[in-house]
Design an enzyme around this catalytic site. Structure first.
Site, PDB file in Angstrom:
ATOM      1  CG  ASP A 249      -3.334   3.501  -2.822  1.00 48.79           C
ATOM      2  OD1 ASP A 249      -4.393   2.851  -2.820  1.00 48.79           O
ATOM      3  OD2 ASP A 249      -2.920   4.112  -1.819  1.00 48.79           O
TER       4      ASP A 249
ATOM      5  CG  ASP B  72      -1.944   1.123   1.156  1.00 52.09           C
ATOM      6  OD1 ASP B  72      -2.850   1.031   0.297  1.00 52.09           O
ATOM      7  OD2 ASP B  72      -1.834   2.086   1.941  1.00 52.09           O
TER       8      ASP B  72
END
Length: 344
Positions: free
Chosen positions: A261, A218
């Site tokens: 993302d 992440d």
């Protein structure tokens, strides 16, 4: 596929159709009245001369970028030189000849055409394997039997010229090649070039049986990147991060973008995890020297032990959140008294 790639395929198929028609013409006019001799010569010249160009068109398709690489330019120059050579040798019948009675015959240096044909096919095969490796397409091994089949068929055609089956095989293999390339591009995420979520779901079904490690990533503070610098710069960061992940992990597993993302890697062997993670951090640090706004990455991992992917993903996500919390805690501890941090 983009417009460039579609244009390459259309040109390849047009060339195949044209050369197939030319081959039919050579069969029809060979031995016909001498008034057709010029058509026999022209059809054979174009057929022999344009054959390597089919492979070049397919190599052109492989590169999604509009910039033409130097290697491809050199190959095009070789094709142009071959066409000029073939034209210059027509009066001497070195590669092929058509007698005054309008009868075709192979020349003493017919092997030059065969060499150009095989060189073009080899160039296509190497370019395909290298492109497929760059895009993590493990089915690139299918290219080897296809190429061997076409090569064997060409040997038969050379030994038995009356068969005239080469271009039937080339047509079939070109369609298969189109399907292969379409499938390869359909597995990719357009922005990052990593494998996409559909490919991820297909692969995780196999990992449940074979084992391995799921590593999830992440991007830290990505929302602030978009808010402060705009989505365009955010996309640049995602593309750079994806490139670093692929360089660090692709030799040991499969790399995916599964969300905005969010990235993940499916590793075949847990022993590679630490080494790849260290390589990733080193690559990110190096890229951050040029792109100072490039954010950090948090990661978590979980081993496949026969559970379904949802369970494994949940364990990996929990490890990821622990890593993010530790990063925030370290950042808070390092912050001067009275300071305040930004939320993730």
């Amino acid at each position: 596929m983009n417009k460039k790639q579609k244009r390459g395929f259309l040109l390849a198929f047009a060339l195949i159709a044209c050369i197939s028609v030319l081959e039919v013409i050579t069969i029809v006019v060979d031995g016909a009245p001498t008034g057709c001799r010029w058509l026999n010569i022209l059809s054979n010249y174009l057929g022999f001369g344009l054959t390597p160009a089919v492979a070049l068109c397919l190599v052109y398709v492989l590169d999604k970028k509009s910039i033409i690489r130097r290697g491809f330019k050199a190959a095009v120059c070789c094709e142009g030189a071959y066409l000029l050579f073939l034209a210059a040798t027509l009066p001497y019948g070195l590669v092929f000849s058509v007698s005054r009675e309008n009868l075709y015959a192979r020349g003493e240096y017919f092997y030059i055409y065969v060499a150009m044909y095989y060189a073009a096919m080899l160039y296509l095969m190497v370019a395909t394997v290298r492109t497929a490796a760059a895009f993590q397409n493990r089915s690139r091994t299918l290219i080897y039997p296809l190429t061997l089949f076409l090569g064997a068929e060409t040997v038969i055609q050379i030994a038995l010229p009356s068969l005239h089956v080469t271009w039937l095989c080339v047509t079939l293999l070109s369609v298969l090649y189109y399907i292969y390339c379409s499938e390869m591009w359909n597995q990719l995420d357009a922005l990052t070039g990593l494998l996409n979520q559909n490919s991820y779901l297909n692969r995780t079904a196999e990992m449940r049986r074979s084992g391995g490690v799921l590593v999830v990533f992440d991007v830290d503070g990505f929302k602030q990147i978009n808010d402060r610098y705009g989505h365009l710069q955010g996309d640049v960061c995602l593309a750079e991060i994806a490139d670093c992940i692929k360089k660090a992990y692709a030799r040991c597993g499969y790399c995916y973008r599964i969300g905005g993302d969010e990235f993940c890697v499916l590793l075949r062997d847990a022993a590679d995890e630490a080494r790849c993670a260290a390589a990733l951090q080193s690559l990110l640090a190096e890229r951050r020297k040029e792109i100072t706004l490039l954010p950090t990455l948090s990661l978590g991992s979980a081993v496949f032990s026969g559970e379904d992917v949802v369970t494994v993903k949940d364990r990996a996500d929990r490890a990821l959140y622990c890593a993010k919390n530790e990063l925030k805690a370290r950042a808070a501890a390092a912050m001067p008294a009275g300071g305040s941090g930004e939320k993730d």
